[in-house]
Design a protein around this motif. Sequence first.
Motif, PDB file in Angstrom:
ATOM      1  N   ALA A  54       0.821  -1.207   0.000  1.00 39.10           N
ATOM      2  CA  ALA A  54       0.000   0.000   0.000  1.00 39.10           C
ATOM      3  C   ALA A  54       0.857   1.261   0.000  1.00 39.10           C
ATOM      4  O   ALA A  54       0.478   2.283  -0.570  1.00 39.10           O
ATOM      5  CB  ALA A  54      -0.934  -0.004   1.204  1.00 39.10           C
ATOM      6  N   ARG A  55       2.015   1.183   0.649  1.00 39.56           N
ATOM      7  CA  ARG A  55       2.865   2.368   0.678  1.00 39.56           C
ATOM      8  C   ARG A  55       4.312   1.961   0.942  1.00 39.56           C
ATOM      9  O   ARG A  55       4.577   0.846   1.394  1.00 39.56           O
ATOM     10  CB  ARG A  55       2.395   3.401   1.709  1.00 39.56           C
ATOM     11  N   VAL A  56       5.190   2.891   0.607  1.00 40.01           N
ATOM     12  CA  VAL A  56       6.619   2.651   0.759  1.00 40.01           C
ATOM     13  C   VAL A  56       7.208   3.797   1.573  1.00 40.01           C
ATOM     14  O   VAL A  56       6.892   4.964   1.327  1.00 40.01           O
ATOM     15  CB  VAL A  56       7.322   2.558  -0.612  1.00 40.01           C
ATOM     16  N   VAL A  57       8.035   3.446   2.546  1.00 36.81           N
ATOM     17  CA  VAL A  57       8.750   4.456   3.324  1.00 36.81           C
ATOM     18  C   VAL A  57      10.242   4.275   3.055  1.00 36.81           C
ATOM     19  O   VAL A  57      10.770   3.174   3.209  1.00 36.81           O
ATOM     20  CB  VAL A  57       8.460   4.304   4.833  1.00 36.81           C
ATOM     21  N   LEU A  58      10.884   5.349   2.621  1.00 34.88           N
ATOM     22  CA  LEU A  58      12.330   5.312   2.415  1.00 34.88           C
ATOM     23  C   LEU A  58      12.993   5.889   3.657  1.00 34.88           C
ATOM     24  O   LEU A  58      12.783   7.050   4.003  1.00 34.88           O
ATOM     25  CB  LEU A  58      12.710   6.134   1.180  1.00 34.88           C
ATOM     26  N   ALA A  59      13.756   5.071   4.324  1.00 30.71           N
ATOM     27  CA  ALA A  59      14.387   5.507   5.564  1.00 30.71           C
ATOM     28  C   ALA A  59      15.885   5.665   5.351  1.00 30.71           C
ATOM     29  O   ALA A  59      16.435   5.256   4.329  1.00 30.71           O
ATOM     30  CB  ALA A  59      14.124   4.504   6.686  1.00 30.71           C
ATOM     31  N   GLY A  60      16.530   6.264   6.304  1.00 31.48           N
ATOM     32  CA  GLY A  60      17.973   6.461   6.209  1.00 31.48           C
ATOM     33  C   GLY A  60      18.272   7.826   5.622  1.00 31.48           C
ATOM     34  O   GLY A  60      17.447   8.424   4.918  1.00 31.48           O
ATOM     35  N   ALA A  61      19.448   8.332   5.923  1.00 35.73           N
ATOM     36  CA  ALA A  61      19.838   9.657   5.414  1.00 35.73           C
ATOM     37  C   ALA A  61      19.762   9.667   3.901  1.00 35.73           C
ATOM     38  O   ALA A  61      19.292  10.612   3.275  1.00 35.73           O
ATOM     39  CB  ALA A  61      21.255   9.972   5.882  1.00 35.73           C
ATOM     40  N   PHE A  62      20.185   8.556   3.310  1.00 32.52           N
ATOM     41  CA  PHE A  62      20.167   8.449   1.863  1.00 32.52           C
ATOM     42  C   PHE A  62      18.733   8.411   1.352  1.00 32.52           C
ATOM     43  O   PHE A  62      18.368   9.108   0.393  1.00 32.52           O
ATOM     44  CB  PHE A  62      20.933   7.187   1.468  1.00 32.52           C
ATOM     45  N   GLY A  63      17.894   7.649   2.022  1.00 32.15           N
ATOM     46  CA  GLY A  63      16.495   7.532   1.623  1.00 32.15           C
ATOM     47  C   GLY A  63      15.816   8.886   1.512  1.00 32.15           C
ATOM     48  O   GLY A  63      14.942   9.104   0.658  1.00 32.15           O
TER      49      GLY A  63
END
Lengths: 680, 680
Positions: B559-568
């Motif tokens: 349903a959804r995507v979360v990009l984590a991290g400084a790079f994300g």
Amino acid sequence: MAQDPLVIFTPSGKRGRVTPGTRVLDAARQLGVDLDSVCGGRGICSKCQVAPAFGDFPKHGVTARPEALSDWNAVEERYDRVRGLKSGRRLGCQAQILGDMVIDVPAESQVHRQVVRKDAAVRDITMDAATRLYYVEVAEPDMHEPSGDFERLARALEAQWNIPAVTAAPSLLMKLQKVLRKGDWKVTVAVFADHHEGAAKILEIWPGLHEDGLYGLAIDLGSTTIAAHLCDLGTGEVKGSAGIMNPQIRFGEDLMSRVSYAMMNPGGEVEMTAAVRTALNTLFAEIARDAGIDPALIVETVVVCNPVMHHLLLGFDPVELGQAPFALATSSALALDAAMLELTAINPRAQTYLLPCIAGHVGADAAAVALAEEPDKSEDLVLIVDVGTNAELLLGDRTRVLACSSPTGPAFEGAQISSGQRAAPGAIERIEIDPATKEPRFRVIGCDLWSDDPGFAAATAQTGITGICGSGIIEAVAEMRMAGLLDPSGLIGSAEQTGTPRCEPDGRTHAYLIHDASAEGGARITVTQGDIRAIQLAKSALYAGARLLMDERGVDRVARVVLAGAFGAHISPKHAMVLGMIPDVPLDRVSSAGNAAGTGARIALCNRAARARIEAEVRRITKVETAIAPRFQEHFVAANAIPHAVDPFPELRAVVTLPEVSFNTGGDGDRGGRRRRRRA
Amino acid sequence: MAQDPLVIFTPSGKRGRVTPGTRVLDAARQLGVDLDSVCGGRGICSKCQVAPAFGDFPKHGVTARPEALSDWNAVEERYDRVRGLKSGRRLGCQAQILGDMVIDVPAESQVHRQVVRKDAAVRDITMDAATRLYYVEVAEPDMHEPSGDFERLARALEAQWNIPAVTAAPSLLMKLQKVLRKGDWKVTVAVFADHHEGAAKILEIWPGLHEDGLYGLAIDLGSTTIAAHLCDLGTGEVKGSAGIMNPQIRFGEDLMSRVSYAMMNPGGEVEMTAAVRTALNTLFAEIARDAGIDPALIVETVVVCNPVMHHLLLGFDPVELGQAPFALATSSALALDAAMLELTAINPRAQTYLLPCIAGHVGADAAAVALAEEPDKSEDLVLIVDVGTNAELLLGDRTRVLACSSPTGPAFEGAQISSGQRAAPGAIERIEIDPATKEPRFRVIGCDLWSDDPGFAAATAQTGITGICGSGIIEAVAEMRMAGLLDPSGLIGSAEQTGTPRCEPDGRTHAYLIHDASAEGGARITVTQGDIRAIQLAKSALYAGARLLMDERGVDRVARVVLAGAFGAHISPKHAMVLGMIPDVPLDRVSSAGNAAGTGARIALCNRAARARIEAEVRRITKVETAIAPRFQEHFVAANAIPHAVDPFPELRAVVTLPEVSFNTGGDGDRGGRRRRRRA
């Protein structure tokens, strides 16, 4: 249907019926019989050895036939071949019960075995050490269930030994992975679980079965000497003992001078702490080396000591202990990582237990004496006296125990005595003075002969006769009194008054000559009036402490007296009573407990329940502070006289107060100054 | 008889009747209202400030008259005179309720206040730190009751704050006696009591009322950089942040080379452990100095990191993490004395908490992301991707959460890219390629202008244009695909095929020229066929990981995507989807969580219940190991193509498998080798 086999375990007498084919170890567990096992019944540790008995046992109502136990199996045969199994022994985890049986569990196969009393200093201790060995088989890692190695080890300990929620320090985790793989996922761990609630800790891990045992040190940290016993935590056996001088002596002979040193020298307590910790590590290394034991196998230490040593070991400034109200930083028992005390010569994860202090003057050493002597379990009223630079006194019975300390000073240790010396070869330790001739005879440490025995001179030629030790001076003063050389006030008579030229002038007073080897370049040993005064002060303090406790308890006599401490073991009870050191009791009601503090340390080391017991008991003990008790001074003054005495003593103890005795003259001045500082 | 006064607290709405004369603080306690107090109602800490409201409150059914509250008393007047009391405020421990009242508890007077969200990286955190301050009045020592100073402090904490059985380390006891006397038996203590059962610990003690607060550090220990936030443990406020390079880089750029270093060099892990601990101490000292905070006030640290860093910080040899089955030494959360990790630049009794690791490849950092992003509370199915040298992926919703890691390699960080560089001024971070002209425009870090904006040259004169960072290379590849410069297999067309001279020959393949400053001595920046291959490998690994989790979960979309991290945070979701890094979702269903791992560390620092929550959640998470999943390789191969794409993307994601793509040629050989090592 035939009945299940009846099995009777001795010496416990526990009995019950088990399913045929039940292993002896399992039967023991079902019936609550104390049968050891480190490997958990895998046939490798042999701790569960039992001795089956066959024949008729009318007492038990059983006939045990040889076929009632399964034949030797391959595991037992291999074990016997490789390691040897004592005749008549079976492995409890292998032998199966097939018929009615009587099975003896020998002492060495009991976890909670009794340590047999070997000498006066060894109490019966039921083994229940805080640290035990467990052999476990750990599940291998699995990518489908990616738990850590430690988590699988912890699960194995819970599943195989019912030890939940175990923890481990990072330094143990550092070696965990290699050891698990080296042991092919079979390891032995040493798990510490003391009397406190909370998670058990893994202290050490070995690949496979570890059989070299686990050890602990019971340490009696005295102001002058440090003594340690190395004990097997499985059997309680003492594997080695050693002592070392307390290097803090260079900062002050007695405790109060060390407190003064800390007061006067900023950082002085840090120096003293470092010195005692270094000495302990040296002692540990030496004792392990002498016993041929890997120091890494030493996983526990128990320390008993007086409050000043307690603080100096822990790194606390002892300054508050040098002044009223003598507040301890902490009085509770302490369970610590030994590394926190920089005790690095043993296992890096070793644990240290310090017994609780009773009060600012009554330390963990007194608590250890209470643990060893158990006045709280005594049917009759017992006075326990631990004589040292400070004397600790315990008075009590099952209903109530009281404690105090009394500042006896160092005279009993031979210090501040003109010819005094520490107990060492050459020191006079026993004296008799003939009441008729007033001539002395004596014995010195290191020689069994009396000075008037033939061959004495030759036997003592090596050591010489160098001085008088503590027990010697007590006997000398008591004998002088009984020989009529002293009046009740402690005054030494002149040659004319006493009829012996040995009573010679010494300044304005007199001295009694015991031995003169000055012509041959040896010592001239006398007892001076100053010596008598020093002993009077010391014995008065001790006696006043005892009387104060008796007042608090509302009694004027005690049923028995126990002399504790290394010094206590050497004191002649008769002379102590002649001198008025201790209250009168029949002579056969005075006993020596040896180093009771050290024994208490060993008990706490070998039995974790003893730790809980002494912590609870210390809370119950009534603490009596001599410094604020007006009656202490009264008793002290009243006790100064040396009661008129003959030997044997029929009607002792008519205490005579002689006002002419002054504490503030001559050689006593310094002593008084120290007391004032201590009691300011 | 008149009714007792009715008191209503806002914002909680808690209400009740109290005896007239009841202090506001006592009323709050009776009614369960969250009102802070450090001094325990003694009128000195002012933490219990409240704002009484007067007038008609029809909503509450109350009319509050000014006389419903007692007049200012001497304590309040003195406090206002000396320290100043905000207008309308009263001290809750002084003001007495005399009539019906409405009393507001401002946020700063609540213990469990909410930390207000300031930016994307700040979650709402309910403050409930493990370490809190307590002001206590301790009984003075008494010779009649000779307990230790610590025992009386412990009793005071129990009596005055209901904290039983507190403990303290010897180093605290060392200073205890001086501080108690300096504070005239009134002290403030910092007491640590985390989410585990067991005794609370006194970490620090100050004479009198300590008002300088308590601080903690939330540390994100990355392979490349170490970042730390200094937080006020009372308010949650971030007092300072700083980062430092991980000095372990000199032992290996990526984690697997560090594992190799430990394997190849005996004692190598010891060197690496020492290096990271030194760096942490340096960072702590710097951050405290910059914030103007005494490092001794830093009493807690929370560390999140990947499993290799976790082991290297703890001093564990990481060798097992370099080979199947990737067994962790321990996977559990760890609560330790910071001193055990040689973190000496802060309070000597500071505590450290390491979040649990999820699996051998999925570390405490992924657990921290789970704590911050809470996939287990999501109503819809969320994929959380923390992109780094290893990507950690979490997929889940309220019913179930799955986790895996995927070996993306360092391409996304600009490594192994011909013009690649770390994100730093001068690096190209955004690129657009005109589909008609095939001409690029770009932006560099440190400048807000696009390269075709007027003034761009002047604005970038200082830094130059030095290379392409990770987010830049992702955009470059996606833009090249959308501009028709790449075929679905990722092959760069020739100048003839693409119609632009920027596609220039480069050995046997072609490269696309983005920028050429070589005439002026600057960089010539191209995207080579090797670069495309490296990005394809990385994005395939990431995508394959996501698909594997989706397979396990039995879904083919999220349903959804979360990009984590400084790079994300810097990746363009559109380009990531064009590239096929992440599964297709509507563009507005892709969000960036910033440094979610660091946020998770802060949550665990400020709220001890969060520690219990993530420990339980990690046990529930389904761990999926990519190394042993045959479908991972299938997905990996299938994901290699760059799906045909136009912008905006209407019907993306028709994955085309192009067998001609080979992973084992040219510059990719080394990459494959590393993967094999990692996955052996």
